[in-house]
Design a protein around this motif. Sequence first.
Motif, PDB file in Angstrom:
ATOM      1  N   TYR A 106     -33.657  21.415   3.139  1.00  0.00           N
ATOM      2  CA  TYR A 106     -34.546  20.338   2.712  1.00  0.00           C
ATOM      3  C   TYR A 106     -35.457  20.795   1.577  1.00  0.00           C
ATOM      4  CZ  TYR A 106     -33.130  18.173   7.105  1.00  0.00           C
ATOM      5  OH  TYR A 106     -32.403  17.633   8.138  1.00  0.00           O
ATOM      6  N   SER A 112     -45.059  20.225   3.922  1.00  0.00           N
ATOM      7  CA  SER A 112     -43.935  19.660   4.666  1.00  0.00           C
ATOM      8  C   SER A 112     -43.974  20.064   6.137  1.00  0.00           C
ATOM      9  CB  SER A 112     -42.607  20.123   4.054  1.00  0.00           C
ATOM     10  OG  SER A 112     -42.528  19.732   2.697  1.00  0.00           O
ATOM     11  N   SER A 134     -36.622   6.100   7.912  1.00  0.00           N
ATOM     12  CA  SER A 134     -36.041   6.614   6.672  1.00  0.00           C
ATOM     13  C   SER A 134     -36.135   5.583   5.554  1.00  0.00           C
ATOM     14  CB  SER A 134     -34.574   7.004   6.906  1.00  0.00           C
ATOM     15  OG  SER A 134     -33.973   7.441   5.708  1.00  0.00           O
ATOM     16  N   GLU A 135     -35.965   4.320   5.916  1.00  0.00           N
ATOM     17  CA  GLU A 135     -35.989   3.253   4.917  1.00  0.00           C
ATOM     18  C   GLU A 135     -37.403   3.010   4.384  1.00  0.00           C
ATOM     19  OE1 GLU A 135     -35.095  -1.559   4.765  1.00  0.00           O
ATOM     20  OE2 GLU A 135     -34.236  -0.331   6.376  1.00  0.00           O
ATOM     21  N   TYR A 137     -40.239   5.120   4.765  1.00  0.00           N
ATOM     22  CA  TYR A 137     -41.097   6.257   4.416  1.00  0.00           C
ATOM     23  C   TYR A 137     -40.252   7.387   3.835  1.00  0.00           C
ATOM     24  CZ  TYR A 137     -43.426   3.396   7.827  1.00  0.00           C
ATOM     25  OH  TYR A 137     -43.902   2.318   8.518  1.00  0.00           O
ATOM     26  N   ASP A 138     -40.920   8.305   3.216  1.00  0.00           N
ATOM     27  CA  ASP A 138     -40.249   9.409   2.523  1.00  0.00           C
ATOM     28  C   ASP A 138     -39.866  10.497   3.532  1.00  0.00           C
ATOM     29  OD1 ASP A 138     -39.211  11.004   0.581  1.00  0.00           O
ATOM     30  OD2 ASP A 138     -41.158  11.761  -0.125  1.00  0.00           O
ATOM     31  N   GLU A 140     -36.398  12.409   5.836  1.00  0.00           N
ATOM     32  CA  GLU A 140     -34.957  12.625   6.016  1.00  0.00           C
ATOM     33  C   GLU A 140     -34.723  13.085   7.451  1.00  0.00           C
ATOM     34  OE1 GLU A 140     -33.184  15.125   3.011  1.00  0.00           O
ATOM     35  OE2 GLU A 140     -34.790  14.628   1.578  1.00  0.00           O
ATOM     36  N   LYS A 153     -41.617  15.293   4.088  1.00  0.00           N
ATOM     37  CA  LYS A 153     -41.919  16.057   2.883  1.00  0.00           C
ATOM     38  C   LYS A 153     -43.420  16.247   2.718  1.00  0.00           C
ATOM     39  CE  LYS A 153     -40.877  16.323  -2.050  1.00  0.00           C
ATOM     40  NZ  LYS A 153     -40.194  15.663  -3.199  1.00  0.00           N
ATOM     41  N   GLU A 154     -44.214  15.190   3.016  1.00  0.00           N
ATOM     42  CA  GLU A 154     -45.677  15.264   2.955  1.00  0.00           C
ATOM     43  C   GLU A 154     -46.220  14.852   4.322  1.00  0.00           C
ATOM     44  OE1 GLU A 154     -47.312  16.352   0.367  1.00  0.00           O
ATOM     45  OE2 GLU A 154     -45.627  16.443  -1.046  1.00  0.00           O
TER      46      GLU A 154
END
Length: 596
Positions: A106, A112, A134-135, A137-138, A140, A153-154
């Motif tokens: 990732y 993260s 997933s749709e 917010y940022d 995976e 990620k954040e």
Amino acid sequence: MKKKVLLIIFLISILASLFAVWGRYRAEFSADGVELIMDYSSLQLLDVDEVDYLKELKENGLTAMAIYPDDIKTILNQGKARLITANELKRLTIITGKINPLLASYPYNKDSAFFIVEDIDYLERLQEHLPLWSEEYDIEYQIDDGQAIVFFKEWGNKYLNLSLGFDKQVIEQIKENDLKLIPRFFNNQLDNTYNWQIMNELSPYAIIFAGSEVTGYSDENKIDLSRTADIMLQNYIVFGMIEPFIAKQKGAESLAYYLDFNVLRVHSIQQKEMDQRENYNADKIIDRYLRAVRERNVRFLYLKPFLRKKDDLGAEERTVSFISNLSKSLAASGFNPGSLKTFHKYRSPILLLLLTGLGISAAGIILLEKTLGINLKKYFWVLLVLTLLGQFGLLAMGRELFLRKLLALASAVIFPSLAIITQLLADKQKRWLLRFLKASLISLTGAVFLSAALAHISFMLKVDQFVGVKISFVLPIVFISIYYFRRYINLRDNSIISSFFSLLESKIKVKHLLLLFIFALGAVMYIGRTGNNPIIPVPDLEILFRDFLENILYIRPRFKEFLIGHPFFILALGLEEQLSHKLVYFPLLILASIGQ
């Protein structure tokens, strides 16, 4: 002529106010049902078979169960998942000399984090929500080998409230026991979409929001809050509004307006109060809930179980007995546990409000005349017309509720002031009891005007409240003081300025300073104990005396009335010939004013 016209105005105004108060009275008694709601998360702290225990609670009067959706925070606290930051994995890489496969897979940075779930039950529920997360917010994710890895990620604490929905097994248990389901949501716009999607599945008739904000609240954006209201209106969902002194929730008042007051008030007791507060037994808790229902129009009673054994009764038995006795006490007081409807959305007609305002305005101008010692003559009617035009202006600007608050505050100031000035200071007849009764009647007339001004569903539900409580206790004393010093202390010159400077020339002795100190101390206590949020707490001994009076009387009288104000009023009447022209009479006058 003026007196006859004023009499007609007051009679019409009082009649209009009585009609408004009667409408409010009927509206307040239009909802006699009360919901007894148990907090499910607290109930889980008891060592019981939940299926059988829910049935027993239902049989003893429980009517509803409040449940929270599971979220990331819940799972972490239960130890059913792990949250690992990228920095932790990097430190592990340095120690072992091997690159962790998560870091290699990732695009991580120092902010993260990885959320890892291996519990089978939560894994199945998580799979339903990951595509939505997933749709929107940022993030995976990947699911394999009985493990779900979610990459943020954040990472931020706001993600802790990402919802996995409700435990379907718990929902089935609640429904099987014929208990109403009341969901509780935190203000979490991150999964707001999903929370509202499952409304169709749960079909709740009410929601009590959790935390310090209602769902959809935002300092910058009102759209989300109106969206919350739209969805609730479309699904006929009642808003359970927690009493502000229990938990102040941002956006609650605005949401109540959006919902057109499709609201019921919630009273609750904290878990630690149930078990740790000294001398706080089940009877006192029941009395507290009953008082909330009777005096503050509360219709949602949010309950917590007892968690400790007492008097040879286990926590489970104590909880069942408490709910049973509360349900019976409500029924004995004329309320119907479980049979619930919202209040009739009453607001007194504008014509009645204007007529009420007319009476208050006329009384205010009379007070002005008496305080300043002037006769306004023709200007009296000019001022009366101007106040009426001012009321029309506020209504035209859409400030009806502000006008109601303004009229209520004016009534609370004007009529007690007139009661003291006209009956204790201006009237020289010796019929003391009659003068006391007339003073009380004048003050009660003000109470009728005040209630009529606030005859609106917003005040019945305390979405809006009477404002200026402390002002309403201080200003009458100011008006009374001005009248007293102008009329009695300086008999040769009736001007306020001359009376003031004459007072400044008075000789001050130590006894005067002592009296002034006592007076100041009393004033601090007097003001500190008034208002919706009193500064000075109520002593335990006084609480015991209050409970005693409440048990033996239909309505508990206020201490400052029957122990201070009214006795000193009679005393002031008896001593007026000897003392009314002396400064020592002034503290007695102030004490006499308190009851009015």
